[in-house]
Design a protein around this motif. Structure first.
Motif, PDB file in Angstrom:
ATOM      1  N   VAL A 213      27.645  -0.853  -0.909  1.00 30.09           N
ATOM      2  CA  VAL A 213      28.563  -1.699  -1.664  1.00 30.09           C
ATOM      3  C   VAL A 213      29.953  -1.505  -1.069  1.00 30.09           C
ATOM      4  N   SER A 214      30.654  -2.615  -0.823  1.00 24.47           N
ATOM      5  CA  SER A 214      32.001  -2.567  -0.248  1.00 24.47           C
ATOM      6  C   SER A 214      32.998  -3.190  -1.221  1.00 24.47           C
ATOM      7  N   PHE A 215      34.223  -2.630  -1.249  1.00 25.68           N
ATOM      8  CA  PHE A 215      35.228  -3.091  -2.198  1.00 25.68           C
ATOM      9  C   PHE A 215      36.609  -2.719  -1.675  1.00 25.68           C
ATOM     10  N   ARG A 216      37.621  -3.390  -2.190  1.00 30.85           N
ATOM     11  CA  ARG A 216      38.988  -3.033  -1.849  1.00 30.85           C
ATOM     12  C   ARG A 216      39.271  -1.635  -2.396  1.00 30.85           C
TER      13      ARG A 216
ATOM     14  N   VAL B 131      39.630  -1.127   2.844  1.00 32.59           N
ATOM     15  CA  VAL B 131      38.295  -1.409   2.318  1.00 32.59           C
ATOM     16  C   VAL B 131      37.466  -0.129   2.342  1.00 32.59           C
ATOM     17  N   THR B 132      36.763   0.124   1.239  1.00 34.88           N
ATOM     18  CA  THR B 132      35.908   1.302   1.100  1.00 34.88           C
ATOM     19  C   THR B 132      34.465   0.859   0.909  1.00 34.88           C
ATOM     20  N   SER B 133      33.534   1.643   1.444  1.00 34.28           N
ATOM     21  CA  SER B 133      32.103   1.375   1.267  1.00 34.28           C
ATOM     22  C   SER B 133      31.384   2.660   0.886  1.00 34.28           C
ATOM     23  N   VAL B 134      30.371   2.512   0.032  1.00 34.24           N
ATOM     24  CA  VAL B 134      29.476   3.625  -0.291  1.00 34.24           C
ATOM     25  C   VAL B 134      28.063   3.167  -0.004  1.00 34.24           C
ATOM     26  N   ALA B 135      27.200   4.085   0.457  1.00 33.42           N
ATOM     27  CA  ALA B 135      25.852   3.688   0.854  1.00 33.42           C
ATOM     28  C   ALA B 135      24.870   4.827   0.647  1.00 33.42           C
TER      29      ALA B 135
END
Length: 252
Positions: free
Chosen positions: A220-223, A200-204
């Motif tokens: 936002v978090s996503f596979r 899982v990756t997140s950007v902020a």
């Protein structure tokens, strides 16, 4: 300051003064700002250090806000107004990118999630409302830390023992954290991949108040396999736009 001023008032004035500084300051400046003798200031600071509201940096002979002070500030930010301002921005962000969005605030060395907006078919995440995670491992936490004065980051993470490991990834020393925060500060957003949950990756990006201090972060978090590395910059730019919109709302 008159000798009959209650100790509680003196304590609050010290906290107020430290909160307005860009980083830790010498005791002499604190004593001058609040109108106390040097000896009285020393004893007051010692008591505040014991309670966690002030931290002492002995090598620099300076004092700054401690973890307890950040906890009080975070508790205020968790009240309804911040959530009301951010909720429509998160809903719009989710509608545009089709991924889960969060609002988070710093709580000492941790990141606390206040809001979570999800698309119709969300990815299962550990980042639910009220969950606390190590700030150094989350994109939201690092986006907020990157906006703090370097001396304050050092006060929050004074030793290797203050760093937490979950998936054998992420910074484990202050020097590693500093380098990471410098890069993320320059690019305008933070990103983590598998630091909290494998795959899982997140950007902020952080929203700031009138004084330029970080208030909250939108993420936002996503596979990790759902969005190609080359497309993540576009997603990060949209997250940054949402955080900037929250900044404008906070500043009225």
């Amino acid at each position: 300051m008159s000798g009959n001023v209650p100790a509680s008032t003196r304590t609050l004035r010290v906290l107020t003064f430290l909160a307005t500084q860009p980083g830790p300051v010498p005791m002499e400046r604190i004593a001058s700002a609040v109108g106390l003798p040097r000896s009285s200031t020393y004893h007051l600071l010692r008591a505040m250090i014991d309670e966690g509201f002030v931290v002492h940096l002995p090598e620099e002979k300076r004092y700054g806000l401690g973890v307890a002070a950040f906890e009080i500030g975070s508790a205020y930010l968790r009240h309804d107004p911040l959530e009301r301002l951010a909720r429509p921005l998160l809903a719009q962000l989710v509608a545009e990118v089709g991924q889960t969005a969060h609002l988070g605030v710093l709580h000492g060395r941790e990141l606390v999630y206040l809001l979570k907006e999800q698309p119709p078919r969300p990815v299962t995440l550990v980042t639910d409302v009220g969950v606390r995670l190590p700030a150094t491992l989350t994109a939201s936490g690092r986006a907020l830390l990157a906006a703090l004065p370097p001396a304050q980051v050092r006060a929050l993470f004074p030793s290797p023992e203050t760093f937490v490991r979950r998936t054998d990834q992420g910074p484990q020393t202050l020097s590693q954290l500093r380098r990471l925060l410098a890069d993320e500060r320059q690019q305008g957003f933070a990103i983590e991949e598998s630091h909290v949950t494998a795959g899982v990756t997140s950007v902020a990006s952080a929203a700031l108040d009138h004084a330029g201090h970080p208030v909250a972060a939108i993420s936002v978090s996503f596979r990790s396999d759902a969005i190609a590395p080359g497309e993540r910059f576009l997603l990060a730019r949209r997250v940054r736009q949402a955080a900037d919109a929250l900044t404008r709302r906070l500043r009225g």
